[in-house]
Design an enzyme around this catalytic site. Structure first.
Site, PDB file in Angstrom:
ATOM      1  N   SER A   1       0.837  -1.199   0.000  1.00 17.11           N
ATOM      2  CA  SER A   1       0.000   0.000   0.000  1.00 17.11           C
ATOM      3  C   SER A   1       0.876   1.255   0.000  1.00 17.11           C
ATOM      4  O   SER A   1       1.989   1.242  -0.510  1.00 17.11           O
ATOM      5  CB  SER A   1      -0.938  -0.032   1.211  1.00 17.11           C
ATOM      6  OG  SER A   1      -0.198  -0.218   2.394  1.00 17.11           O
ATOM      7  N   LEU A   2       0.359   2.331   0.591  1.00 16.19           N
ATOM      8  CA  LEU A   2       1.046   3.631   0.649  1.00 16.19           C
ATOM      9  C   LEU A   2       1.331   4.185  -0.742  1.00 16.19           C
ATOM     10  O   LEU A   2       2.399   4.731  -1.011  1.00 16.19           O
ATOM     11  CB  LEU A   2       2.351   3.532   1.457  1.00 16.19           C
ATOM     12  CG  LEU A   2       2.202   3.176   2.937  1.00 16.19           C
ATOM     13  CD1 LEU A   2       3.571   3.055   3.590  1.00 16.19           C
ATOM     14  CD2 LEU A   2       1.347   4.191   3.662  1.00 16.19           C
ATOM     15  N   CYS A   3       0.373   4.022  -1.657  1.00 15.04           N
ATOM     16  CA  CYS A   3       0.523   4.571  -3.014  1.00 15.04           C
ATOM     17  C   CYS A   3      -0.740   5.341  -3.413  1.00 15.04           C
ATOM     18  O   CYS A   3      -1.208   5.246  -4.554  1.00 15.04           O
ATOM     19  CB  CYS A   3       0.850   3.475  -4.020  1.00 15.04           C
ATOM     20  SG  CYS A   3      -0.172   1.992  -3.913  1.00 15.04           S
ATOM     21  N   GLY A   4      -1.303   6.058  -2.454  1.00 17.41           N
ATOM     22  CA  GLY A   4      -2.468   6.888  -2.753  1.00 17.41           C
ATOM     23  C   GLY A   4      -3.696   6.047  -3.093  1.00 17.41           C
ATOM     24  O   GLY A   4      -3.953   5.002  -2.500  1.00 17.41           O
TER      25      GLY A   4
ATOM     26  N   TYR B   1      -4.163   4.407  -5.811  1.00 16.97           N
ATOM     27  CA  TYR B   1      -3.809   3.509  -6.922  1.00 16.97           C
ATOM     28  C   TYR B   1      -4.623   2.208  -6.886  1.00 16.97           C
ATOM     29  O   TYR B   1      -5.301   1.852  -7.849  1.00 16.97           O
ATOM     30  CB  TYR B   1      -2.304   3.221  -6.857  1.00 16.97           C
ATOM     31  CG  TYR B   1      -1.807   2.192  -7.846  1.00 16.97           C
ATOM     32  CD1 TYR B   1      -1.497   2.548  -9.150  1.00 16.97           C
ATOM     33  CD2 TYR B   1      -1.639   0.861  -7.465  1.00 16.97           C
ATOM     34  CE1 TYR B   1      -1.041   1.608 -10.050  1.00 16.97           C
ATOM     35  CE2 TYR B   1      -1.182  -0.076  -8.365  1.00 16.97           C
ATOM     36  CZ  TYR B   1      -0.886   0.297  -9.653  1.00 16.97           C
ATOM     37  OH  TYR B   1      -0.450  -0.640 -10.549  1.00 16.97           O
TER      38      TYR B   1
END
Length: 324
Positions: A88-91, A93
Site C-alpha cells: 500500500s502507501l501509493c495513494g 492507486y
C-alpha cells in the site's frame, strides 16, 4: 493549550515520520527509474512488431479474419485480468483499480452474465477478490513485484486457449497506463477479441520516459522547454502493394497475433508496475510536504509558548521585586 514538552514530543514524532516518508519517496523514485528502463527496453520490440503487423494488415485482404478477432454475438462467460500492487502507501492507486473492477463486474451482472473469472495480478486485488467471494483463476502475487515475460506468456496462452474453446467469450484488462511520472491513466482495455484494425495500433504508445519528476510544476516546465519526449506517431504505410505470403496468410497471422497478445499482457504489467512506483512517489512526496508544513506550524507554536512562558517568568520576577 499544550505544554512545551508535549509540543516538543510532537515535533520529534513528525520529524521521525518525515524521515520515513522522505526515504520511501527516494526508494520509489529509484524503483520508478528501473521500471521506466524496463519499458524502454521493451519498446523496440513493441514498435517493430506493430510496424510489421500494421503493414501486413494494410495489404492483406479484408476477409483475413481469425477466430481471435471475431466478436461473439452472445456473451456467456467473461474473464478480467486486473493489475494492482502487493503493498500500500501509493495513494488511490489500488482503490481505483478495485473500483473499476467492481464496476465492470456489476455491469456484466446487469447483463445477466454471472460466469466471471478474474486473474488477480497483485496482492491487493487478490485479497479483494477472495473477500468478495469471486472466482480467481490463480495466484499471481509475485508477478506484481517481479514482472516476467514468460509468466505473462503463460497467462496469454491460457486465455487464448479458453477463448478458442469457447470457455470465455470476452477478456478485458484493467490496469493503470503509464503516460509519465505525473500521469497514470486507469484503463479498461479489451484483450480478446483482439482488435486488428490499423487505426488503433500504437494508440497506447504515448509514454514519456524522460523524467522522474512528478509534480505539476516540473511537468509544466518540461513541456514549456521541449524536454518531454515526443512520441512520434508511426503512421501505417503499405510499402508493398502485394505480399507473397509463405506458407499462407492464416499461418502468418497465427504466428504474429499470439506474439501481440503476449506483448499486451506484459506491457500492461510493466505499465502497472511503473504506475505503482510513480503513485507511491507522489504520495510520499505529498506526505513529506505535509510534514514540513506541520513542522513549521509546530515550531511557531513552540516558540510562541516558550516566549509566553519566559514573559510570565519575567513578570513574576518583576512583580516580586516591586512587592519587596
Amino acid at each position: 493549550m499544550p505544554s512545551l514538552k508535549e509540543i516538543k514530543n510532537r515535533i520529534a514524532s513528525v520529524q521521525s515520520t518525515r524521515k520515513i516518508t522522505s526515504a520511501m519517496k527516494m526508494v520509489a523514485s529509484s524503483k520508478l527509474h528501473h521500471a521506466q528502463v524496463a519499458i524502454q527496453n521493451m519498446l523496440p520490440y513493441e514498435n517493430l512488431l506493430e510496424h510489421i503487423l500494421k503493414s501486413f494488415l494494410l495489404s492483406a485482404p479484408e476477409d483475413a479474419k481469425t477466430i481471435l478477432s471475431t466478436e461473439r454475438k452472445e456473451l456467456k462467460a467473461v474473464a478480467l485480468v486486473v493489475y494492482s500492487s502487493n503493498s500500500s502507501l501509493c495513494g488511490g492507486y489500488n482503490n481505483n483499480v478495485i473500483r473499476m473492477m467492481q464496476k465492470a463486474i456489476d455491469g456484466y451482472k446487469a447483463q445477466g452474465i454471472s460466469n466471471i473469472t478474474i486473474y488477480p495480478i497483485g496482492r491487493k486485488v487478490a485479497e479483494k477478490v477472495r473477500k468478495l467471494s469471486y472466482k480467481p483463476a490463480g495466484d499471481f502475487i509475485e508477478l506484481a513485484d517481479k514482472p516476467n515475460a514468460a509468466d505473462c506468456k503463460s497467462i496469454a496462452e491460457e486465455l487464448t486457449k479458453k477463448y478458442m474453446n469457447h470457455e470465455v467469450d470476452k477478456v478485458e484488462l484493467i490496469y493503470h497506463h503509464f503516460k509519465s511520472a505525473g500521469s497514470q491513466v486507469l484503463t479498461r482495455r479489451t484483450f480478446l477479441p483482439i482488435d486488428l484494425s490499423t487505426e488503433n495500433i500504437g494508440a497506447y504508445n504515448d509514454r514519456d520516459l524522460s523524467s522522474n519528476m512528478a509534480t505539476a510544476k516540473a511537468q509544466a516546465y518540461l513541456r514549456e522547454n521541449g524536454r518531454q519526449r515526443n512520441q512520434a506517431s508511426d503512421e501505417p504505410k503499405a510499402f508493398l502493394d502485394d505480399f507473397i505470403v509463405e506458407p499462407d496468410l492464416m499461418t502468418v497471422l497465427k504466428s504474429l497475433i499470439p506474439k501481440l497478445l503476449d506483448l499486451m499482457i506484459y506491457t500492461a504489467l510493466l505499465d502497472s508496475n511503473a504506475s505503482e512506483h510513480a503513485a507511491r512517489m507522489v504520495a510520499m512526496q505529498t506526505a513529506t510536504d505535509n510534514a514540513d508544513e506541520l513542522l513549521k506550524d509546530l515550531n511557531l507554536e513552540y516558540n510562541k509558548s516558550r516566549q509566553t512562558a519566559i514573559t510570565n517568568e519575567l513578570l513574576d520576577i518583576v512583580g516580586g521585586s516591586v512587592n519587596n
